[in-house]
Design an enzyme around this catalytic site. Structure first.
Site, PDB file in Angstrom:
ATOM      1  N   LEU A  33       0.822  -1.217   0.000  1.00  0.00           N
ATOM      2  CA  LEU A  33       0.000   0.000   0.000  1.00  0.00           C
ATOM      3  C   LEU A  33       0.855   1.266   0.000  1.00  0.00           C
ATOM      4  CD1 LEU A  33      -2.792  -1.033   2.553  1.00  0.00           C
ATOM      5  CD2 LEU A  33      -2.709  -1.376   0.072  1.00  0.00           C
ATOM      6  N   HIS A  34       0.415   2.248  -0.765  1.00  0.00           N
ATOM      7  CA  HIS A  34       1.060   3.558  -0.793  1.00  0.00           C
ATOM      8  C   HIS A  34      -0.038   4.612  -0.645  1.00  0.00           C
ATOM      9  CE1 HIS A  34      -0.431   3.677  -4.884  1.00  0.00           C
ATOM     10  NE2 HIS A  34       0.282   2.605  -5.207  1.00  0.00           N
ATOM     11  N   GLY A  36      -1.565   6.374  -2.673  1.00  0.00           N
ATOM     12  CA  GLY A  36      -2.670   6.250  -3.626  1.00  0.00           C
ATOM     13  C   GLY A  36      -3.757   5.342  -3.060  1.00  0.00           C
ATOM     14  N   HIS A  37      -3.346   4.167  -2.566  1.00  0.00           N
ATOM     15  CA  HIS A  37      -4.312   3.250  -1.953  1.00  0.00           C
ATOM     16  C   HIS A  37      -4.980   3.917  -0.735  1.00  0.00           C
ATOM     17  CE1 HIS A  37      -1.315   0.188  -3.605  1.00  0.00           C
ATOM     18  NE2 HIS A  37      -2.435  -0.207  -4.168  1.00  0.00           N
ATOM     19  N   GLY A 148      -9.133   3.341  -8.308  1.00  0.00           N
ATOM     20  CA  GLY A 148      -8.379   4.504  -8.739  1.00  0.00           C
ATOM     21  C   GLY A 148      -8.495   4.778 -10.227  1.00  0.00           C
ATOM     22  N   ARG A 188       4.695  -0.599  -8.215  1.00  0.00           N
ATOM     23  CA  ARG A 188       5.832  -1.021  -9.047  1.00  0.00           C
ATOM     24  C   ARG A 188       6.945   0.035  -9.104  1.00  0.00           C
ATOM     25  NH1 ARG A 188       1.580  -3.884 -12.162  1.00  0.00           N
ATOM     26  NH2 ARG A 188       2.142  -6.076 -12.086  1.00  0.00           N
TER      27      ARG A 188
HETATM   28  P1  AMP Z   1      -3.432  -2.314  -6.990  1.00  0.00           P
HETATM   29  O1  AMP Z   1      -2.991  -2.649  -5.600  1.00  0.00           O
HETATM   30  O2  AMP Z   1      -2.327  -1.826  -7.861  1.00  0.00           O
HETATM   31  O3  AMP Z   1      -4.278  -3.387  -7.608  1.00  0.00           O
HETATM   32  O4  AMP Z   1      -4.382  -1.063  -6.834  1.00  0.00           O
HETATM   33  C1  AMP Z   1      -5.519  -1.119  -6.017  1.00  0.00           C
HETATM   34  C2  AMP Z   1      -6.358   0.102  -6.250  1.00  0.00           C
HETATM   35  O5  AMP Z   1      -5.596   1.271  -5.957  1.00  0.00           O
HETATM   36  C3  AMP Z   1      -6.804   0.230  -7.716  1.00  0.00           C
HETATM   37  O6  AMP Z   1      -8.154   0.677  -7.733  1.00  0.00           O
HETATM   38  C4  AMP Z   1      -5.872   1.269  -8.263  1.00  0.00           C
HETATM   39  O7  AMP Z   1      -6.412   2.009  -9.342  1.00  0.00           O
HETATM   40  C5  AMP Z   1      -5.686   2.168  -7.049  1.00  0.00           C
HETATM   41  N1  AMP Z   1      -4.449   2.937  -7.169  1.00  0.00           N
HETATM   42  C6  AMP Z   1      -3.207   2.470  -7.436  1.00  0.00           C
HETATM   43  N2  AMP Z   1      -2.338   3.493  -7.545  1.00  0.00           N
HETATM   44  C7  AMP Z   1      -3.045   4.633  -7.344  1.00  0.00           C
HETATM   45  C8  AMP Z   1      -2.733   6.027  -7.336  1.00  0.00           C
HETATM   46  N3  AMP Z   1      -1.504   6.465  -7.553  1.00  0.00           N
HETATM   47  N4  AMP Z   1      -3.723   6.908  -7.084  1.00  0.00           N
HETATM   48  C9  AMP Z   1      -4.996   6.480  -6.863  1.00  0.00           C
HETATM   49  N5  AMP Z   1      -5.361   5.181  -6.859  1.00  0.00           N
HETATM   50  C10 AMP Z   1      -4.409   4.284  -7.094  1.00  0.00           C
END
Ligand code: AMP
Length: 297
Positions: A33-34, A36-37, A148, A188
């Site tokens: 998690l960052h 954004g999450h 996102g 990533r």
């Molecule tokens: P992931 O863990 O990459 O599958 O992402 C999980 C959720 O977090 C997805 O809905 C992504 O679109 C959202 N997400 C990932 N990176 C960002 C970001 N930089 N800003 C906003 N949402 C994000």
């Protein structure tokens, strides 16, 4: 916060909230998690009574040559973040829980949308996303699901899925969180070395330049910008302006809802980014470029 590994326990807990008529918000993730999450979790916290976050690195959405095994995983750190953000339930199912028969016979496909853009370079990726999202939405049965705009094509495809499956779930698209340099946050990004990290900033700068200065001659702009990126060693898989309704490529803008989107390899790391661009009947252009973390402090 409860950490739950099985569907049975999760359903039981969620049904208790439902009996109290509480609104359930769901944030599906693959962990690492960052901010954004975290911004999705905060939005869910604002809008809903109960927040469920899932962490599941979904094998079905990784190609055979992709980074499933190296994908960053740190449940201890992730659960601390979730706890701090007052998440009610962290759902961390095993592969067996989600794919009980370990049988790849079930496919959900939406070729018109899943074979374009990222789908062209990651065959089967969105089929895997559709499958896991169908399962997760069916398991959690949230009132609202928060995803996102960073993964714009994924958001559009999940929106189509929810509508086609007649699910009564509100899909909330949340702004892309960016580092102070403009680079879209991504799990990533940790793969990038210092030199690659510097080059990765150019991706966002390209979207910025095209959307603010070059929308009127989009074809020329795209060709020029691809060649600039290739010159510094980025391998551009696509740079396109598409209609958000059908993902069709657009070469001339008029009134509509568009996505200017890019995928590029920076070293061996694949990065994606996009701007949502709306043009109203008066020709006024509204650009949703997301939020830079420094602007939030
Ligand atoms: P992931 O863990 O990459 O599958 O992402 C999980 C959720 O977090 C997805 O809905 C992504 O679109 C959202 N997400 C990932 N990176 C960002 C970001 N930089 N800003 C906003 N949402 C994000």
């Amino acid at each position: 916060m409860e950490i739950i590994e099985t569907i049975g326990v999760l359903k039981k807990e969620i049904s208790k909230f439902r009996e109290q008529d509480l609104k359930v918000g769901f944030v599906p993730t693959m962990g690492a998690l960052h901010d954004g999450h975290i911004s999705l979790i905060e939005k869910a916290r604002q809008d809903c009574d109960v927040v469920v976050v899932s962490i599941f690195v979904n094998p079905a959405q990784f190609g055979p040559e992709e980074d499933l095994l190296q994908y960053p995983r740190d449940l201890g750190r992730d659960s601390k973040f979730c706890e701090e953000k007052n998440v009610d339930i962290l759902f961390v199912p095993s592969g067996y829980e989600i794919y009980p028969t370990n049988d790849d016979a079930l496919h959900i496909s939406f070729p018109k949308y899943t074979t374009r853009l990222c789908g062209k370079f990651r065959p089967g990726h969105f089929d895997g996303v559709l499958l896991v999202m169908t399962k997760l939405l069916n398991i959690v049965e949230p009132d609202s699901c928060f995803m996102g705009k960073k993964d714009g094509q994924q958001l559009i495809i999940v929106d189509k899925l929810i509508k086609e499956l007649n699910l009564e779930i509100e899909l909330v698209g949340c702004p892309t969180l960016r580092e102070a340099t403009g680079l879209a946050m991504s799990s990533r990004n940790v793969y990038l070395n210092e030199e690659e990290y510097g080059k990765a900033q150019l991706i966002n700068q390209t979207l910025e330049r095209i959307s603010t200065q070059q929308l009127n001659d989009i074809e020329t702009a795209i060709a020029k910008e691809i060649s600039k990126l290739q010159d510094v060693g980025l391998i551009v898989q696509y740079l396109e302006l598409v209609d958000r309704e059908n993902l069709d490529s657009v070469s001339k803008i008029e009134t509509g809802k568009y996505m200017l989107c890019i995928a590029a390899l920076c070293g061996s790391t694949r990065l994606i980014d996009n701007y949502f661009i709306d043009i109203d009947e008066q020709g006024e252009v509204k650009i949703d470029r997301g939020l830079r973390i420094d602007s939030l402090k």
